[in-house]
Design a protein around this motif. Structure first.
Motif, short mmCIF file in Angstrom:
data_model
loop_
_atom_site.label_atom_id
_atom_site.label_comp_id
_atom_site.label_asym_id
_atom_site.label_seq_id
_atom_site.Cartn_x
_atom_site.Cartn_y
_atom_site.Cartn_z
N THR A 132 0.84 -1.21 0.00
CA THR A 132 0.00 0.00 0.00
C THR A 132 0.87 1.25 0.00
OG1 THR A 132 -0.10 0.11 2.42
CG2 THR A 132 -1.78 -1.22 1.30
N ALA A 133 0.25 2.38 -0.33
CA ALA A 133 0.95 3.67 -0.32
C ALA A 133 1.40 4.02 1.09
CB ALA A 133 0.04 4.76 -0.87
N ASN A 134 0.57 3.70 2.07
CA ASN A 134 0.92 4.00 3.46
C ASN A 134 2.15 3.21 3.90
OD1 ASN A 134 0.00 5.65 5.69
ND2 ASN A 134 -0.38 3.74 6.78
N PHE A 135 2.23 1.93 3.48
CA PHE A 135 3.38 1.10 3.82
C PHE A 135 4.64 1.63 3.16
CE2 PHE A 135 6.27 -2.38 2.83
CZ PHE A 135 6.43 -2.99 4.07
N GLU A 360 -5.24 5.05 -4.55
CA GLU A 360 -5.94 4.45 -3.41
C GLU A 360 -6.85 5.45 -2.68
OE1 GLU A 360 -3.07 2.62 -0.84
OE2 GLU A 360 -1.94 1.76 -2.52
N GLY A 361 -6.67 6.74 -2.99
CA GLY A 361 -7.47 7.75 -2.31
C GLY A 361 -7.14 7.86 -0.84
N GLU A 401 0.48 18.19 -0.89
CA GLU A 401 -0.67 19.09 -0.96
C GLU A 401 -0.50 20.10 -2.09
OE1 GLU A 401 -1.30 20.85 2.85
OE2 GLU A 401 -1.44 18.93 3.88
N LYS A 402 0.71 20.57 -2.30
CA LYS A 402 0.98 21.52 -3.37
C LYS A 402 0.75 20.87 -4.74
CE LYS A 402 2.57 25.86 -3.37
NZ LYS A 402 2.07 26.92 -2.48
N LEU A 403 1.14 19.61 -4.85
CA LEU A 403 0.92 18.88 -6.10
C LEU A 403 -0.58 18.71 -6.39
CD1 LEU A 403 3.65 16.11 -5.83
CD2 LEU A 403 3.47 17.78 -7.67
N LEU A 404 -1.34 18.35 -5.38
CA LEU A 404 -2.78 18.17 -5.55
C LEU A 404 -3.45 19.50 -5.90
CD1 LEU A 404 -3.66 15.72 -2.63
CD2 LEU A 404 -3.36 15.19 -5.05
N LEU A 405 -2.95 20.58 -5.32
CA LEU A 405 -3.52 21.90 -5.61
C LEU A 405 -3.30 22.28 -7.07
CD1 LEU A 405 -4.83 24.52 -4.57
CD2 LEU A 405 -2.54 25.34 -4.02
N GLN A 406 -2.13 21.93 -7.60
CA GLN A 406 -1.82 22.25 -9.00
C GLN A 406 -2.63 21.39 -9.96
OE1 GLN A 406 0.32 24.72 -10.16
NE2 GLN A 406 0.27 25.41 -8.03
#
Length: 406
Positions: A132-135, A360-361, A401-406
């Motif tokens: 997973t991304a978290n792992f 995975e959201g 967060e900056k990537l998601l904002l863009q």
């Protein structure tokens, strides 16, 4: 009393007001409330909540001490000839001849950054498929932290408390000041009119020289600063005596109990800040369903699908340039100024993890931790309500967060 306090509050000095106020603080009354509100409006808080005048029939708190300084210890002295008890307090003071203070810092040097960079190349783990991304984020972040803690070890240094005079005064000004002190001492026994005129002229010239030297020092400080606005405000706060508005040593009064322990203070702030939303919205007729119904009623349904595109290591390096570089450290001691030196090494791994988060959201658990700093606003420094929380977010969460904002 209000007029006197108003005059004192305009200075940058600490204030201690003590005496027999002839108002019993242990007995709720209009006079008691007015007295406490008056002092607290000037950031002065009463020290004692115990009886300070004991007779055969009464026990009242008439004598007290109101102050805005941190109290290290307090004591009520009984069995005096008067029926009034004595009050003794001990406070922290800043003297010119205090012992040098020792502080723990983490030096960030060029050689340490180079070692950190070279070691990361060999220690960043390979990310296997199927996890997973978290792992994956925990794996990379823990490896990053282990190497960071190994390279950037803390050291204890001695900080000498000096007058600001030493910051801008030249050797010549130091000698002139010593000469002026000698002249002032000689005035005690030299009554010559000619000598008095000489001292007056020397003193006036000394003030002019000091003013020019300090002005030149401040101008150079602002000119050579990377952030001129911040440097200007720093000078203004220092010169007006407001440089200590951020309380480094906090003492709280919770339910008439003074708290000095760092752990207890942190727990009280955590409790207060986390309960504010609950207390504020307790009497509001609000619920998730009511909010959803309001959205459906007033906001039209969007017909545009929201899609996130995958990012690359180059995108991460590019977006990082939009983040302000600061020395402010997050919960793990990392700052943007340190990450910028090694970002190109871990950018490919971060790109894989960020893309997995999008698929995975999820938002990695370790990115949800922030360091909360209580910043004093105004009023009584013993009341947690007079502090506002400042959150220092993890560096890598800022990038995501900056990537998601863009």
């Amino acid at each position: 009393m209000e007029e006197v306090l108003s005059k004192f509050s305009k200075t940058s000095k600490s204030i201690i007001v003590c005496g027999d106020f002839n108002i019993n603080l242990l007995e709720p009354s209009a006079n008691c409330t007015s007295l406490k509100n008056l002092f607290q409006s000037f950031n002065l808080f009463n020290v004692f909540w115990e009886p300070t005048r004991i007779t055969s029939t009464t026990a009242t708190c008439l004598d007290n001490i109101f102050t805005d300084v941190t109290i290290t210890s307090k004591l009520i002295i009984n069995n005096l000839q008067s029926d009034h008890s004595g009050q003794l307090i001990k406070v922290n003071t800043r003297l010119d001849n205090v012992r040098p203070k020792k502080v723990t810092i983490i030096p960030v040097t060029g050689s340490r950054l180079e070692r950190f960079r070279n070691n990361l190349v060999n220690t960043i783990p390979f990310l296997h498929c199927g996890e997973t991304a978290n792992f994956h984020y925990n794996l990379v972040f823990n490896s990053f932290c282990e190497e960071f803690d190994r390279i950037f070890t803390p050291v204890t240094v001695t900080v000498n408390n000096k007058h600001s005079f030493n910051d801008w005064a030249t050797m010549g000004i130091h000698k002139s000041r010593k000469r002026l002190y000698d002249l002032y001492y000689e005035k005690h026994y030299n009554n010559s009119e000619e000598f008095k005129i000489y001292v007056k002229r020397y003193s006036k010239l000394f003030k002019i020289v000091c003013h020019e030297a300090k002005t030149r020092f401040i101008a150079d400080k602002i000119k050579n600063s990377n952030n001129k606005v911040k440097a200007t405000w720093s000078v203004i706060n220092n010169e007006t005596g407001r440089s200590n508005c951020r309380y480094t040593s906090i003492c709280l009064n919770i339910n008439n109990r003074v708290i000095n322990s760092e752990i207890e203070i942190a727990n009280e702030f955590d409790k207060y800040f986390s309960e504010i939303p609950i207390v504020t919205t307790k009497y509001l007729n609000a619920s998730p369903k009511a909010a959803y119904d309001m959205l459906k009623l007033h906001v039209p349904v969007s017909s545009t699908d929201l899609k996130f595109k995958y990012v690359t290591g180059s995108d991460i390096i590019k977006i990082f340039k939009l983040i302000n570089l600061k020395n402010t450290k997050d919960l793990w001691g990392h700052s943007t100024n340190i990450v910028k030196y090694i970002l190109d090494i871990i950018a490919p791994e971060l790109a894989i993890i960020f893309n997995e988060c999008i698929d995975e959201g999820v938002f990695p658990d370790l990115m949800k931790y922030s360091k909360v700093i209580p910043l004093f606003k105004s009023g009584s420094s013993f009341d947690p309500a007079n502090f506002r929380p400042i959150s220092v977010l993890p560096v890598f969460s800022k990038i995501f967060e900056k990537l998601l904002l863009q």
